[in-house]
Design a protein around this motif. Structure first.
Motif, PDB file in Angstrom:
ATOM      1  N   LYS A 141       0.834  -1.208   0.000  1.00  0.00           N
ATOM      2  CA  LYS A 141       0.000   0.000   0.000  1.00  0.00           C
ATOM      3  C   LYS A 141       0.865   1.253   0.000  1.00  0.00           C
ATOM      4  O   LYS A 141       0.590   2.207  -0.732  1.00  0.00           O
ATOM      5  N   GLU A 142       1.917   1.254   0.824  1.00  0.00           N
ATOM      6  CA  GLU A 142       2.793   2.418   0.897  1.00  0.00           C
ATOM      7  C   GLU A 142       3.547   2.623  -0.416  1.00  0.00           C
ATOM      8  O   GLU A 142       3.674   3.765  -0.895  1.00  0.00           O
ATOM      9  N   ALA A 143       4.057   1.552  -1.008  1.00  0.00           N
ATOM     10  CA  ALA A 143       4.761   1.660  -2.289  1.00  0.00           C
ATOM     11  C   ALA A 143       3.823   2.150  -3.380  1.00  0.00           C
ATOM     12  O   ALA A 143       4.209   2.978  -4.217  1.00  0.00           O
ATOM     13  N   ASP A 144       2.580   1.675  -3.366  1.00  0.00           N
ATOM     14  CA  ASP A 144       1.603   2.092  -4.360  1.00  0.00           C
ATOM     15  C   ASP A 144       1.274   3.581  -4.204  1.00  0.00           C
ATOM     16  O   ASP A 144       1.189   4.319  -5.189  1.00  0.00           O
ATOM     17  N   ALA A 145       1.104   4.015  -2.967  1.00  0.00           N
ATOM     18  CA  ALA A 145       0.802   5.430  -2.704  1.00  0.00           C
ATOM     19  C   ALA A 145       1.963   6.320  -3.153  1.00  0.00           C
ATOM     20  O   ALA A 145       1.745   7.372  -3.765  1.00  0.00           O
ATOM     21  N   GLU A 146       3.188   5.903  -2.870  1.00  0.00           N
ATOM     22  CA  GLU A 146       4.364   6.674  -3.291  1.00  0.00           C
ATOM     23  C   GLU A 146       4.444   6.741  -4.818  1.00  0.00           C
ATOM     24  O   GLU A 146       4.727   7.796  -5.392  1.00  0.00           O
ATOM     25  N   TRP A 147       4.185   5.622  -5.470  1.00  0.00           N
ATOM     26  CA  TRP A 147       4.207   5.581  -6.935  1.00  0.00           C
ATOM     27  C   TRP A 147       3.161   6.552  -7.507  1.00  0.00           C
ATOM     28  O   TRP A 147       3.428   7.283  -8.452  1.00  0.00           O
ATOM     29  N   LYS A 148       1.970   6.548  -6.921  1.00  0.00           N
ATOM     30  CA  LYS A 148       0.909   7.445  -7.387  1.00  0.00           C
ATOM     31  C   LYS A 148       1.322   8.910  -7.243  1.00  0.00           C
ATOM     32  O   LYS A 148       1.029   9.724  -8.110  1.00  0.00           O
ATOM     33  N   ARG A 149       2.003   9.231  -6.134  1.00  0.00           N
ATOM     34  CA  ARG A 149       2.453  10.608  -5.914  1.00  0.00           C
ATOM     35  C   ARG A 149       3.479  11.042  -6.951  1.00  0.00           C
ATOM     36  O   ARG A 149       3.515  12.185  -7.358  1.00  0.00           O
ATOM     37  N   THR A 150       4.325  10.118  -7.378  1.00  0.00           N
ATOM     38  CA  THR A 150       5.432  10.489  -8.262  1.00  0.00           C
ATOM     39  C   THR A 150       5.185  10.173  -9.736  1.00  0.00           C
ATOM     40  O   THR A 150       5.989  10.542 -10.576  1.00  0.00           O
ATOM     41  N   HIS A 151       4.086   9.489 -10.063  1.00  0.00           N
ATOM     42  CA  HIS A 151       3.828   9.086 -11.450  1.00  0.00           C
ATOM     43  C   HIS A 151       2.416   9.437 -11.919  1.00  0.00           C
ATOM     44  O   HIS A 151       1.761   8.651 -12.598  1.00  0.00           O
ATOM     45  N   GLY A 152       1.957  10.584 -11.551  1.00  0.00           N
ATOM     46  CA  GLY A 152       0.686  11.063 -12.093  1.00  0.00           C
ATOM     47  C   GLY A 152      -0.535  10.278 -11.674  1.00  0.00           C
ATOM     48  O   GLY A 152      -1.425  10.067 -12.490  1.00  0.00           O
ATOM     49  N   SER A 153      -0.598   9.814 -10.463  1.00  0.00           N
ATOM     50  CA  SER A 153      -1.730   9.116  -9.851  1.00  0.00           C
ATOM     51  C   SER A 153      -2.038   7.747 -10.456  1.00  0.00           C
ATOM     52  O   SER A 153      -3.060   7.148 -10.160  1.00  0.00           O
ATOM     53  N   ARG A 154      -1.168   7.245 -11.332  1.00  0.00           N
ATOM     54  CA  ARG A 154      -1.339   5.873 -11.836  1.00  0.00           C
ATOM     55  C   ARG A 154      -0.909   4.895 -10.751  1.00  0.00           C
ATOM     56  O   ARG A 154       0.084   5.110 -10.074  1.00  0.00           O
ATOM     57  N   SER A 155      -1.625   3.807 -10.617  1.00  0.00           N
ATOM     58  CA  SER A 155      -1.314   2.807  -9.605  1.00  0.00           C
ATOM     59  C   SER A 155      -0.257   1.829 -10.114  1.00  0.00           C
ATOM     60  O   SER A 155      -0.286   1.411 -11.267  1.00  0.00           O
ATOM     61  N   TYR A 206       0.480  -1.178  -8.339  1.00  0.00           N
ATOM     62  CA  TYR A 206      -0.004  -2.521  -8.029  1.00  0.00           C
ATOM     63  C   TYR A 206      -1.507  -2.686  -8.219  1.00  0.00           C
ATOM     64  O   TYR A 206      -2.030  -3.787  -8.074  1.00  0.00           O
ATOM     65  N   GLY A 207      -2.207  -1.614  -8.491  1.00  0.00           N
ATOM     66  CA  GLY A 207      -3.644  -1.706  -8.659  1.00  0.00           C
ATOM     67  C   GLY A 207      -4.396  -1.894  -7.358  1.00  0.00           C
ATOM     68  O   GLY A 207      -5.436  -2.550  -7.328  1.00  0.00           O
ATOM     69  N   VAL A 208      -3.878  -1.327  -6.271  1.00  0.00           N
ATOM     70  CA  VAL A 208      -4.546  -1.441  -4.976  1.00  0.00           C
ATOM     71  C   VAL A 208      -5.785  -0.564  -4.994  1.00  0.00           C
ATOM     72  O   VAL A 208      -5.711   0.639  -5.231  1.00  0.00           O
ATOM     73  N   GLY A 209      -6.933  -1.177  -4.773  1.00  0.00           N
ATOM     74  CA  GLY A 209      -8.191  -0.443  -4.758  1.00  0.00           C
ATOM     75  C   GLY A 209      -8.401   0.275  -3.444  1.00  0.00           C
ATOM     76  O   GLY A 209      -7.662   0.086  -2.474  1.00  0.00           O
ATOM     77  N   GLU A 210      -9.432   1.113  -3.409  1.00  0.00           N
ATOM     78  CA  GLU A 210      -9.770   1.859  -2.189  1.00  0.00           C
ATOM     79  C   GLU A 210     -10.051   0.914  -1.012  1.00  0.00           C
ATOM     80  O   GLU A 210      -9.860   1.283   0.138  1.00  0.00           O
ATOM     81  N   ASP A 211     -10.494  -0.292  -1.327  1.00  0.00           N
ATOM     82  CA  ASP A 211     -10.814  -1.274  -0.287  1.00  0.00           C
ATOM     83  C   ASP A 211      -9.596  -2.071   0.170  1.00  0.00           C
ATOM     84  O   ASP A 211      -9.697  -2.928   1.044  1.00  0.00           O
ATOM     85  N   GLY A 212      -8.419  -1.810  -0.417  1.00  0.00           N
ATOM     86  CA  GLY A 212      -7.194  -2.484  -0.004  1.00  0.00           C
ATOM     87  C   GLY A 212      -6.925  -3.798  -0.703  1.00  0.00           C
ATOM     88  O   GLY A 212      -6.011  -4.531  -0.327  1.00  0.00           O
TER      89      GLY A 212
END
Length: 106
Positions: A33-47, A49-55
């Protein structure tokens, strides 16, 4: 709308009522989740790992009618067959890795 996760043969599934598909899912751990959030911050909100809002992460999907999802016997039969296919695919991939990739890592 999606069903609650349904466990069968050690795998998690849920039904997506909007698309009439079964999703093979796994719960993302905190590190993912943390890696996915960091990726989204640095790559234009693209996921990443594809982690959904539900985890959960959707690993694969297949089609299934609502009637068959509602019928526990039909659902379990269908999912058992899919579990067998997933296990065979994983076994084949592992054998290919050992045969073709592992020797280069030794």
């Amino acid at each position: 709308m999606k069903s609650k996760p349904y466990k069968l043969n050690g795998k998690l599934f849920r039904y997506n009522f909007d698309t009439c598909t079964v999703e093979y899912i796994q719960r993302a751990d905190q590190e993912t989740k943390e890696a996915d959030a960091e990726w989204k911050r640095t790559h234009g909100s693209r996921s990443l790992y594809g982690v959904g809002e539900d985890g959960y992460i959707v690993l694969d999907t297949i089609g299934l009618s609502r009637e068959n999802w509602a019928d526990k016997e039909a659902r379990d039969s269908y999912l058992s067959g899919w579990c067998n296919d997933l296990d065979e695919e994983l076994s084949s991939m592992a054998a290919d890795f050992v045969k073709y990739e592992l020797p280069y890592l030794m």
